[in-house]
Motif scaffolding. Structure first.
Motif, PDB file in Angstrom:
ATOM      1  N   GLN A 224       0.992  -1.082  -0.047  1.00 36.44           N
ATOM      2  CA  GLN A 224      -0.244  -0.127  -0.068  1.00 36.44           C
ATOM      3  C   GLN A 224       0.687   1.338  -0.040  1.00 36.44           C
ATOM      4  O   GLN A 224       2.039   1.265   0.203  1.00 36.44           O
ATOM      5  CB  GLN A 224      -1.176   0.127   1.204  1.00 36.44           C
ATOM      6  CG  GLN A 224      -0.120   0.296   2.673  1.00 36.44           C
ATOM      7  CD  GLN A 224      -1.070   0.438   3.586  1.00 36.44           C
ATOM      8  OE1 GLN A 224      -1.718  -0.727   4.063  1.00 36.44           O
ATOM      9  NE2 GLN A 224      -1.197   1.643   4.484  1.00 36.44           N
ATOM     10  N   LEU A 244       7.411  -0.297  -5.094  1.00 40.49           N
ATOM     11  CA  LEU A 244       6.219  -1.386  -5.223  1.00 40.49           C
ATOM     12  C   LEU A 244       6.684  -2.593  -6.237  1.00 40.49           C
ATOM     13  O   LEU A 244       6.550  -3.798  -5.793  1.00 40.49           O
ATOM     14  CB  LEU A 244       5.148  -0.801  -5.664  1.00 40.49           C
ATOM     15  CG  LEU A 244       4.389   0.036  -4.606  1.00 40.49           C
ATOM     16  CD1 LEU A 244       3.385   0.741  -5.493  1.00 40.49           C
ATOM     17  CD2 LEU A 244       3.836  -0.522  -3.364  1.00 40.49           C
ATOM     18  N   THR A 248       6.831  -6.598  -5.461  1.00 37.47           N
ATOM     19  CA  THR A 248       6.273  -7.490  -6.254  1.00 37.47           C
ATOM     20  C   THR A 248       7.229  -8.645  -6.918  1.00 37.47           C
ATOM     21  O   THR A 248       6.719  -9.733  -7.150  1.00 37.47           O
ATOM     22  CB  THR A 248       5.514  -6.862  -7.176  1.00 37.47           C
ATOM     23  OG1 THR A 248       6.202  -6.034  -8.379  1.00 37.47           O
ATOM     24  CG2 THR A 248       4.408  -5.821  -6.758  1.00 37.47           C
ATOM     25  N   TYR A 256      -2.440  -5.195  -3.936  1.00 40.62           N
ATOM     26  CA  TYR A 256      -2.243  -3.861  -3.712  1.00 40.62           C
ATOM     27  C   TYR A 256      -3.547  -3.332  -2.923  1.00 40.62           C
ATOM     28  O   TYR A 256      -4.910  -3.578  -3.469  1.00 40.62           O
ATOM     29  CB  TYR A 256      -1.842  -2.971  -4.724  1.00 40.62           C
ATOM     30  CG  TYR A 256      -1.730  -1.619  -4.449  1.00 40.62           C
ATOM     31  CD1 TYR A 256      -0.259  -1.144  -4.215  1.00 40.62           C
ATOM     32  CD2 TYR A 256      -2.609  -0.568  -4.472  1.00 40.62           C
ATOM     33  CE1 TYR A 256      -0.266   0.175  -3.675  1.00 40.62           C
ATOM     34  CE2 TYR A 256      -2.420   0.846  -4.200  1.00 40.62           C
ATOM     35  CZ  TYR A 256      -1.089   1.247  -4.002  1.00 40.62           C
ATOM     36  OH  TYR A 256      -0.835   2.395  -3.670  1.00 40.62           O
ATOM     37  N   VAL A 270      -0.750   1.506 -10.845  1.00 40.46           N
ATOM     38  CA  VAL A 270      -0.589   0.271 -10.035  1.00 40.46           C
ATOM     39  C   VAL A 270      -0.742  -1.116 -11.037  1.00 40.46           C
ATOM     40  O   VAL A 270      -0.086  -2.108 -10.849  1.00 40.46           O
ATOM     41  CB  VAL A 270      -1.777   0.182  -8.960  1.00 40.46           C
ATOM     42  CG1 VAL A 270      -1.914  -1.475  -8.394  1.00 40.46           C
ATOM     43  CG2 VAL A 270      -1.347   1.244  -7.933  1.00 40.46           C
ATOM     44  N   LEU A 276       2.423  -7.974 -10.001  1.00 41.30           N
ATOM     45  CA  LEU A 276       1.253  -7.877  -8.822  1.00 41.30           C
ATOM     46  C   LEU A 276       0.292  -8.763  -9.365  1.00 41.30           C
ATOM     47  O   LEU A 276      -0.247  -8.934 -10.503  1.00 41.30           O
ATOM     48  CB  LEU A 276       0.765  -6.423  -8.971  1.00 41.30           C
ATOM     49  CG  LEU A 276      -0.261  -5.990  -8.195  1.00 41.30           C
ATOM     50  CD1 LEU A 276       0.067  -6.084  -6.550  1.00 41.30           C
ATOM     51  CD2 LEU A 276      -0.949  -4.662  -8.176  1.00 41.30           C
TER      52      LEU A 276
END
Length: 354
Positions: A224, A244, A248, A256, A270, A276
């Motif tokens: 997050q 991020l 991942t 997420y 994202v 992800l």
């Protein structure tokens, strides 16, 4: 693995499918008590002496969690996971922030006289507590349930816990290079701590997360950047996306947590994270919750990008319309169950789509 969840093998299959963008997981946020007799007659611990014992005494809290886990319902895909968290963002406490127990949560206070140095002290008392608590709960469980990974959090949110969000936002402008260096150091500490926690809590290589109802056959985490509601798309890509992406890549299964309407502007970024697996949507204060039709297009957007979706706080009457409009593939639906009878009704609905 012989847990108190009799249908765990079936639930694991549902999770394996979901991580691949298939099928439906039907669960809830944490637990409710089962009807009838407990799995075992576990005596409750004596009432806690104060709020510090409630949160920060490993022996008492492991006994308390053991008692509750013996009485929780694990119907549908509800996970047998003990919530041994130490506040949202407890990684900051390992870097100098202070924890304060409250009635319903743990507050994290900024580090006093923060000198901009990111340093993990092995002798930090909160790190010792993390290890002692997780070890105590794992020992007490005797394999009858899993121990969830604490909500460590990472990135800008940890930096905000260390020195306050206002100071972080100013430094994005005045000290961008130093901020990037700090975020890189936070990621290093995060991976170090995460791996050590995994070594304590994993069961035959499998892992669970304390919140968001997550299980995986390897390392799993929720990611997050709640501070993202206060920064631009450009800054998100510059200060958040690289870290991020690293998370991942290094963690087998990742979800997420997209929190708040103002965070939607970062969703495209994202969804560019190739490794992800999924996105969880939290509408935020004053907004309709996850099962509302207002969010159908958002879920379709996530699914169209090849990611699974987690939908929280769905009411029983919203369940069928939700699946009808969004589809029956790649959905993790956490229903706001009030009783096992409601779980049975939800299973009747979901089974039609499986």
């Amino acid at each position: 693995m012989m847990t108190w969840k009799s249908n765990f093998d079936e639930t694991k299959k549902h999770y394996l499918d979901w991580w691949k963008g298939k099928g439906i997981v039907l669960s809830m946020w944490e637990h409710l008590f089962k009807e009838g007799e407990p799995y075992e007659e576990i005596p409750p611990p004596p009432r806690h002496k104060d709020i510090n014992q409630f949160w920060f005494d490993p022996e008492w809290r492991s006994d308390y969690l053991h008692y509750r886990m013996s009485r929780n319902s694990y119907m549908a895909d509800i996970l047998p996971v003990a919530n041994a968290q130490l506040g949202p963002g407890s990684l900051a406490s390992l870097l100098g922030s202070e924890l304060e127990g409250r009635d319903d949560t743990i507050w994290i206070h900024p580090k006093k006289d923060f000198d901009e140095t990111i340093q993990f002290d092995e002798d930090n008392r909160w790190w010792k507590l993390h290890q002692d608590l997780l070890s105590a709960v794992k020992k007490r469980s005797e394999g009858k349930y899993m121990v969830g990974c604490p909500d460590l959090i990472e990135g800008l949110d940890v930096l905000a816990s260390l020195k306050g969000p206002d100071n972080v936002l100013v430094d994005l402008i005045l000290e961008p290079e130093r901020t990037l260096e700090q975020l890189a150091e936070i990621n290093k500490v995060y991976f170090d701590v995460f791996d050590r926690i995994y070594d304590i809590i994993n069961m035959e290589g499998e892992m669970a997360f304390c919140y968001f109802s997550l299980w995986a056959p390897g390392k799993v985490s929720k990611l997050q950047v709640d501070l993202s509601i206060m920064i631009s798309e450009e800054d998100f890509r510059h200060f958040c996306l690289p870290f991020l992406e690293e998370q991942t890549r290094q963690i087998d299964y990742t979800l997420y947590h997209l929190d708040g309407v103002d965070a939607i502007r970062h969703l495209d970024a994202v969804l560019e994270l190739k490794e992800l697996n999924g996105v969880q949507w939290t509408p935020g204060y004053g907004q309709p919750q996850g099962g509302n039709s207002r969010w159908y297009d958002l879920y379709k957007r996530v699914l169209a990008a090849g990611k699974s979706v987690m939908i929280n706080w769905v009411t029983l009457d919203e369940l069928e319309p939700l699946i009808d409009h969004v589809g029956n593939q790649g959905l993790h639906i956490n229903v706001d169950f009030k009783s096992e009878r409601e779980i049975e009704k939800a299973l009747t609905i979901v089974d039609k789509y499986r």
